[in-house]
Design a protein around this motif. Structure first.
Motif, PDB file in Angstrom:
ATOM      1  N   GLN A 335       0.820  -1.217   0.000  1.00 59.97           N
ATOM      2  CA  GLN A 335       0.000   0.000   0.000  1.00 59.97           C
ATOM      3  C   GLN A 335       0.857   1.271   0.000  1.00 59.97           C
ATOM      4  OE1 GLN A 335      -3.582   0.530   2.719  1.00 59.97           O
ATOM      5  NE2 GLN A 335      -2.132   1.849   3.743  1.00 59.97           N
ATOM      6  N   GLU A 336       1.993   1.241   0.697  1.00 67.11           N
ATOM      7  CA  GLU A 336       2.840   2.434   0.796  1.00 67.11           C
ATOM      8  C   GLU A 336       3.428   2.842  -0.554  1.00 67.11           C
ATOM      9  OE1 GLU A 336       5.761   1.737   3.743  1.00 67.11           O
ATOM     10  OE2 GLU A 336       4.343   1.754   5.411  1.00 67.11           O
ATOM     11  N   GLU A 337       3.491   1.908  -1.496  1.00 63.91           N
ATOM     12  CA  GLU A 337       4.074   2.193  -2.806  1.00 63.91           C
ATOM     13  C   GLU A 337       3.007   2.471  -3.862  1.00 63.91           C
ATOM     14  OE1 GLU A 337       6.404  -1.303  -3.367  1.00 63.91           O
ATOM     15  OE2 GLU A 337       8.136  -0.489  -2.300  1.00 63.91           O
ATOM     16  N   LEU A 338       1.764   2.730  -3.411  1.00 66.44           N
ATOM     17  CA  LEU A 338       0.660   3.026  -4.319  1.00 66.44           C
ATOM     18  C   LEU A 338       0.078   4.397  -4.016  1.00 66.44           C
ATOM     19  CD1 LEU A 338      -1.196  -0.405  -4.277  1.00 66.44           C
ATOM     20  CD2 LEU A 338       0.281   0.465  -6.077  1.00 66.44           C
ATOM     21  N   GLU A 339      -0.604   4.964  -5.007  1.00 69.22           N
ATOM     22  CA  GLU A 339      -1.200   6.298  -4.877  1.00 69.22           C
ATOM     23  C   GLU A 339      -2.575   6.293  -5.538  1.00 69.22           C
ATOM     24  OE1 GLU A 339       0.145   9.941  -7.218  1.00 69.22           O
ATOM     25  OE2 GLU A 339       1.286  10.183  -5.350  1.00 69.22           O
ATOM     26  N   THR A 340      -3.512   7.033  -4.944  1.00 69.08           N
ATOM     27  CA  THR A 340      -4.856   7.103  -5.526  1.00 69.08           C
ATOM     28  C   THR A 340      -4.838   7.930  -6.815  1.00 69.08           C
ATOM     29  OG1 THR A 340      -5.370   9.039  -4.154  1.00 69.08           O
ATOM     30  CG2 THR A 340      -6.008   6.870  -3.300  1.00 69.08           C
ATOM     31  N   VAL A 341      -5.804   7.663  -7.678  1.00 61.79           N
ATOM     32  CA  VAL A 341      -5.935   8.364  -8.965  1.00 61.79           C
ATOM     33  C   VAL A 341      -7.219   9.184  -8.938  1.00 61.79           C
ATOM     34  CG1 VAL A 341      -6.227   8.065 -11.451  1.00 61.79           C
ATOM     35  CG2 VAL A 341      -4.655   6.592 -10.212  1.00 61.79           C
ATOM     36  N   ILE A 342      -7.114  10.484  -9.305  1.00 62.70           N
ATOM     37  CA  ILE A 342      -8.275  11.377  -9.350  1.00 62.70           C
ATOM     38  C   ILE A 342      -8.759  11.459 -10.796  1.00 62.70           C
ATOM     39  CG2 ILE A 342      -9.150  13.676  -8.778  1.00 62.70           C
ATOM     40  CD1 ILE A 342      -8.134  12.094  -6.377  1.00 62.70           C
ATOM     41  N   PRO A 343     -10.036  11.158 -11.067  1.00 65.92           N
ATOM     42  CA  PRO A 343     -10.536  11.216 -12.448  1.00 65.92           C
ATOM     43  C   PRO A 343     -10.835  12.649 -12.873  1.00 65.92           C
ATOM     44  CG  PRO A 343     -12.305  10.598 -10.989  1.00 65.92           C
ATOM     45  CD  PRO A 343     -11.083  10.723 -10.132  1.00 65.92           C
ATOM     46  N   GLN A 344     -11.305  12.819 -14.100  1.00 59.93           N
ATOM     47  CA  GLN A 344     -11.748  14.122 -14.567  1.00 59.93           C
ATOM     48  C   GLN A 344     -13.051  14.500 -13.878  1.00 59.93           C
ATOM     49  OE1 GLN A 344     -12.031  13.906 -18.811  1.00 59.93           O
ATOM     50  NE2 GLN A 344      -9.816  13.846 -19.124  1.00 59.93           N
ATOM     51  N   ILE A 345     -13.371  15.792 -13.900  1.00 60.91           N
ATOM     52  CA  ILE A 345     -14.606  16.265 -13.262  1.00 60.91           C
ATOM     53  C   ILE A 345     -15.803  15.596 -13.933  1.00 60.91           C
ATOM     54  CG2 ILE A 345     -16.071  18.289 -12.871  1.00 60.91           C
ATOM     55  CD1 ILE A 345     -13.445  19.897 -12.612  1.00 60.91           C
ATOM     56  N   GLY A 346     -16.669  15.032 -13.108  1.00 60.34           N
ATOM     57  CA  GLY A 346     -17.812  14.269 -13.609  1.00 60.34           C
ATOM     58  C   GLY A 346     -17.596  12.776 -13.577  1.00 60.34           C
ATOM     59  N   GLY A 347     -16.351  12.345 -13.268  1.00 56.59           N
ATOM     60  CA  GLY A 347     -16.042  10.919 -13.222  1.00 56.59           C
ATOM     61  C   GLY A 347     -16.535  10.267 -11.943  1.00 56.59           C
ATOM     62  N   ILE A 348     -16.637   8.935 -11.973  1.00 56.31           N
ATOM     63  CA  ILE A 348     -17.112   8.168 -10.826  1.00 56.31           C
ATOM     64  C   ILE A 348     -15.916   7.823  -9.934  1.00 56.31           C
ATOM     65  CG2 ILE A 348     -18.351   6.093 -10.090  1.00 56.31           C
ATOM     66  CD1 ILE A 348     -20.060   8.056 -11.623  1.00 56.31           C
ATOM     67  N   VAL A 349     -16.097   8.010  -8.611  1.00 55.44           N
ATOM     68  CA  VAL A 349     -15.049   7.709  -7.641  1.00 55.44           C
ATOM     69  C   VAL A 349     -15.621   6.847  -6.520  1.00 55.44           C
ATOM     70  CG1 VAL A 349     -13.763   9.838  -8.078  1.00 55.44           C
ATOM     71  CG2 VAL A 349     -15.512   9.828  -6.319  1.00 55.44           C
ATOM     72  N   ASP A 391     -10.334  14.920   1.010  1.00 54.79           N
ATOM     73  CA  ASP A 391      -8.920  14.877   0.639  1.00 54.79           C
ATOM     74  C   ASP A 391      -8.692  13.964  -0.562  1.00 54.79           C
ATOM     75  OD1 ASP A 391      -8.337  16.576   2.704  1.00 54.79           O
ATOM     76  OD2 ASP A 391      -7.845  14.987   4.120  1.00 54.79           O
ATOM     77  N   TYR A 392      -7.637  14.294  -1.344  1.00 52.58           N
ATOM     78  CA  TYR A 392      -7.281  13.468  -2.484  1.00 52.58           C
ATOM     79  C   TYR A 392      -7.044  12.016  -2.096  1.00 52.58           C
ATOM     80  CZ  TYR A 392      -6.559  17.663  -5.382  1.00 52.58           C
ATOM     81  OH  TYR A 392      -6.728  18.809  -6.101  1.00 52.58           O
ATOM     82  N   GLU A 393      -6.431  11.804  -0.896  1.00 55.73           N
ATOM     83  CA  GLU A 393      -6.075  10.447  -0.469  1.00 55.73           C
ATOM     84  C   GLU A 393      -7.298   9.608  -0.116  1.00 55.73           C
ATOM     85  OE1 GLU A 393      -4.803  13.180   0.892  1.00 55.73           O
ATOM     86  OE2 GLU A 393      -2.752  13.209   0.112  1.00 55.73           O
ATOM     87  N   ASP A 394      -8.451  10.264   0.095  1.00 52.96           N
ATOM     88  CA  ASP A 394      -9.646   9.540   0.541  1.00 52.96           C
ATOM     89  C   ASP A 394     -10.570   9.137  -0.611  1.00 52.96           C
ATOM     90  OD1 ASP A 394      -8.705   9.845   3.052  1.00 52.96           O
ATOM     91  OD2 ASP A 394     -10.037  11.472   3.627  1.00 52.96           O
ATOM     92  N   ILE A 395     -10.263   9.540  -1.845  1.00 56.13           N
ATOM     93  CA  ILE A 395     -11.088   9.140  -2.990  1.00 56.13           C
ATOM     94  C   ILE A 395     -10.197   8.558  -4.082  1.00 56.13           C
ATOM     95  CG2 ILE A 395     -12.963  10.782  -2.596  1.00 56.13           C
ATOM     96  CD1 ILE A 395     -11.696  12.597  -4.712  1.00 56.13           C
ATOM     97  N   CYS A 396     -10.784   7.669  -4.888  1.00 53.38           N
ATOM     98  CA  CYS A 396     -10.007   7.034  -5.955  1.00 53.38           C
ATOM     99  C   CYS A 396     -10.930   6.698  -7.118  1.00 53.38           C
ATOM    100  CB  CYS A 396      -9.331   5.771  -5.438  1.00 53.38           C
ATOM    101  SG  CYS A 396      -8.098   5.114  -6.573  1.00 53.38           S
ATOM    102  N   LYS A 397     -10.376   6.752  -8.322  1.00 56.77           N
ATOM    103  CA  LYS A 397     -11.136   6.492  -9.531  1.00 56.77           C
ATOM    104  C   LYS A 397     -11.551   5.027  -9.620  1.00 56.77           C
ATOM    105  CE  LYS A 397     -10.721   6.928 -14.576  1.00 56.77           C
ATOM    106  NZ  LYS A 397      -9.808   7.292 -15.672  1.00 56.77           N
ATOM    107  N   LEU A 398     -12.803   4.801 -10.025  1.00 59.15           N
ATOM    108  CA  LEU A 398     -13.301   3.439 -10.211  1.00 59.15           C
ATOM    109  C   LEU A 398     -12.957   2.929 -11.610  1.00 59.15           C
ATOM    110  CD1 LEU A 398     -16.802   3.258  -8.516  1.00 59.15           C
ATOM    111  CD2 LEU A 398     -14.899   1.728  -8.121  1.00 59.15           C
ATOM    112  N   ALA A 399     -12.703   1.624 -11.700  1.00 62.95           N
ATOM    113  CA  ALA A 399     -12.365   1.018 -12.995  1.00 62.95           C
ATOM    114  C   ALA A 399     -13.591   0.905 -13.877  1.00 62.95           C
ATOM    115  CB  ALA A 399     -11.759  -0.346 -12.774  1.00 62.95           C
TER     116      ALA A 399
END
Length: 399
Positions: A335-349, A391-399
Motif C-alpha cells: 500500500q505504501e508504494e501506491l497512490e490514488t488516482v483522481i478522475p476528470q470532473i464528472g467521473g465516478i469515484v 482529501d485526495y487520499e480519501d477518494i479514488c477512480k473506479l475502474a
C-alpha cells in the motif's frame, strides 16, 4: 573396518556421487532406490529384495498406485501452502521445486502420466484455481484451512456488527432530527399566536383610542369640516404603517425560524460525521475495483513506475494484486508504494477512507490549493449528499 562401512573412502565417494538428482529411468519407486547407471539398475532389478517388492505390487497394484498418487498430491499441496499460499504461479515452477528433494515421489509411479493431467485433476477437485495461458498452466492455491475459515467467519461477523452499529446510529440521529423538527414546529406556532393576539389587542387599543380622539375632534370641530377630513386621512395612514410594521416583524420571525432549523440540522450532521470519521478512518484503504498508480522506484527498471493498474485482489488489507492497464501484467505491491488516482470532473469515484468509506460518488469540483475535492454521493443511504472537502487520499477512480 568393513569393506563398505560408513567412513570408508569408498562409502564417502559413493555418497558424493549420489548427491543431487540422478536420471529418472534408473530410479526404483517400490524400493526407493536410485541407481547411478544402467548396469547398477539391472543388478538391482535382479536382486531378491526388488523381486519381493514387485510380488507385493502384483498382488494389489491399484492400491499401491493410489497410495503413491496421494503422497505425490499431498507433497505438491504442502509446497503450495508453504511457499506460494497467496500467489499465482506456473505449474512447472512448483514441480521443479518439488523434485529438488531426491526422495520425492516420482510422477511415473502415480496415476497421472503428465503434469498437465495432474493440474487438471487439481482444478476438477477444487483444490486449486487453474488457468491455461499461452505461457503454460498456472495454478493458485485455494486456502481452506480451519483457521482461515474461522478468521473469515470472524471477519464477516465484525463487518455485520459494524453495519448494525452504523444503522443504529443512523436511526438515533434520524430520531433526534425528527424530534428537533417537531419541537421547532410546535413551539414556534404558539409563540406566533401569542404575538398575534398581543398585536391584535394593541391594534384594538389603538383603534379605540383613535375612535375616542376622532369623536372628540368631531365634537370639538363640528364647525370646521376641513380639519375633520384631515384627521380621518391621518388615521388611515397610521393604520397602513402599523400593518407594514407587523408584516416586517412576521418576515423577521420566519427568517429566524429557518436559521434555527438549519443550525440544528447542521449540528446534528456534524456530530454524525464526527462519529463516522472515528469509526471508518483506518490506516489501510485498498479495495478491489479501483485504479491506482504505482510509485515504487524499485520497479522503474521494469517500466512500472508511475504506471496505472486495477486492483484485482487485496491481501491482508495492506497488499494489492494489480493488473496493469497497458500490458495486463500482474504485480503484488504494498500500500505504501501506491497512490490514488483522481478522475476528470464528472467521473465516478469510490470513497476509500473517512466518514463515508465505501460509498460511491461523482466528482463535482477540485480545489488544487487545498488538495481536496467536492463529491456528490450516488446511491445508498446518503444518495444526493454533497461532501464539500474530501482529501485526495480519501477518494479514488473506479475502474
Amino acid at each position: 573396518m568393513g569393506k563398505n562401512e560408513f567412513l570408508t573412502p569408498k562409502a564417502i565417494a559413493n555418497r558424493i556421487k549420489a548427491k543431487g538428482l540422478q536420471k529418472l529411468r534408473w530410479y526404483c519407486q517400490m524400493c526407493q532406490k536410485q541407481c547411478r547407471d544402467e548396469n547398477g539398475f539391472k543388478c538391482h532389478c535382479m536382486s531378491e529384495s526388488h523381486q519381493r517388492q514387485m510380488s507385493l505390487f502384483g498382488q494389489n497394484p491399484h492400491r499401491i498406485v493410489d497410495g503413491f498418487s496421494d503422497e505425490f498430491q499431498t507433497g505438491i499441496m504442502d509446497l503450495l501452502k508453504r511457499s506460494h499460499r497467496f500467489s499465482r504461479i506456473a505449474a512447472t515452477v512448483v514441480y521443479n521445486e518439488y523434485i529438488n528433494d531426491r526422495h520425492h515421489v516420482h510422477m511415473n509411479s502415480t496415476k497421472w502420466a503428465t503434469l498437465t493431467e495432474f493440474v487438471k485433476h487439481l482444478g476438477k477437485e477444487g483444490l486449486c484455481k487453474v488457468e491455461d495461458t499461452p505461457k503454460g498452466w498456472f495454478i493458485t492455491y485455494i486456502d481452506r484451512d480451519s483457521e482461515t475459515i474461522f478468521k473469515d467467519r470472524l471477519k464477516a461477523k465484525r463487518l455485520k456488527a459494524d453495519l448494525v452499529d452504523e444503522e443504529r446510529q443512523e436511526k438515533v440521529i434520524q430520531a433526534q432530527i425528527e424530534r428537533a423538527q417537531s419541537s421547532i414546529g410546535i413551539s414556534n406556532p404558539g409563540f406566533d399566536e401569542n404575538r398575534e393576539s398581543e398585536s391584535g389587542l394593541e391594534e384594538n387599543k389603538e383603534l379605540e383610542s383613535g375612535k375616542g380622539l376622532s369623536g372628540g375632534k368631531v365634537a370639538f370641530l363640528m364647525k370646521n369640516g376641513e380639519e375633520k377630513g384631515k384627521s380621518k386621512i391621518k388615521l388611515g395612514f397610521e393604520m397602513e404603517e402599523t400593518e407594514e410594521r407587523e408584516k416586517g416583524a412576521e418576515r423577521k420571525r420566519e427568517k429566524e425560524k429557518e436559521r434555527e432549523r438549519v443550525s440544528v440540522l447542521d449540528e446534528l450532521m456534524r456530530e454524525e460525521e464526527k462519529k463516522k470519521e472515528k469509526v471508518n478512518r483506518k490506516d489501510y484503504w485498498l479495495c478491489e475495483g479501483i485504479i491506482v498508480k504505482v510509485m515504487s522506484k524499485s520497479l522503474s527498471d521494469k517500466g512500472y513506475y508511475k504506471q496505472k493498474g486495477v486492483i484485482k485482489k487485496v491481501i491482508d488489507k495492506y497488499t494489492a494484486e494489480i493488473e496493469m492497464l497497458e500490458n495486463k501484467h500482474k504485480l503484488r505491491v504494498d500500500q505504501e508504494e501506491l497512490e490514488t488516482v483522481i478522475p476528470q470532473i464528472g467521473g465516478i469515484v469510490r470513497i476509500v477512507n473517512g466518514a463515508y468509506r465505501g460509498e460511491r460518488g461523482r466528482l463535482l469540483d477540485v480545489d488544487v490549493k487545498k488538495f481536496c475535492a467536492r463529491v456528490e454521493i450516488e446511491k445508498g443511504v446518503y444518495d444526493g449528499r454533497v461532501l464539500k472537502a474530501v482529501d485526495y487520499e480519501d477518494i479514488c477512480k473506479l475502474a
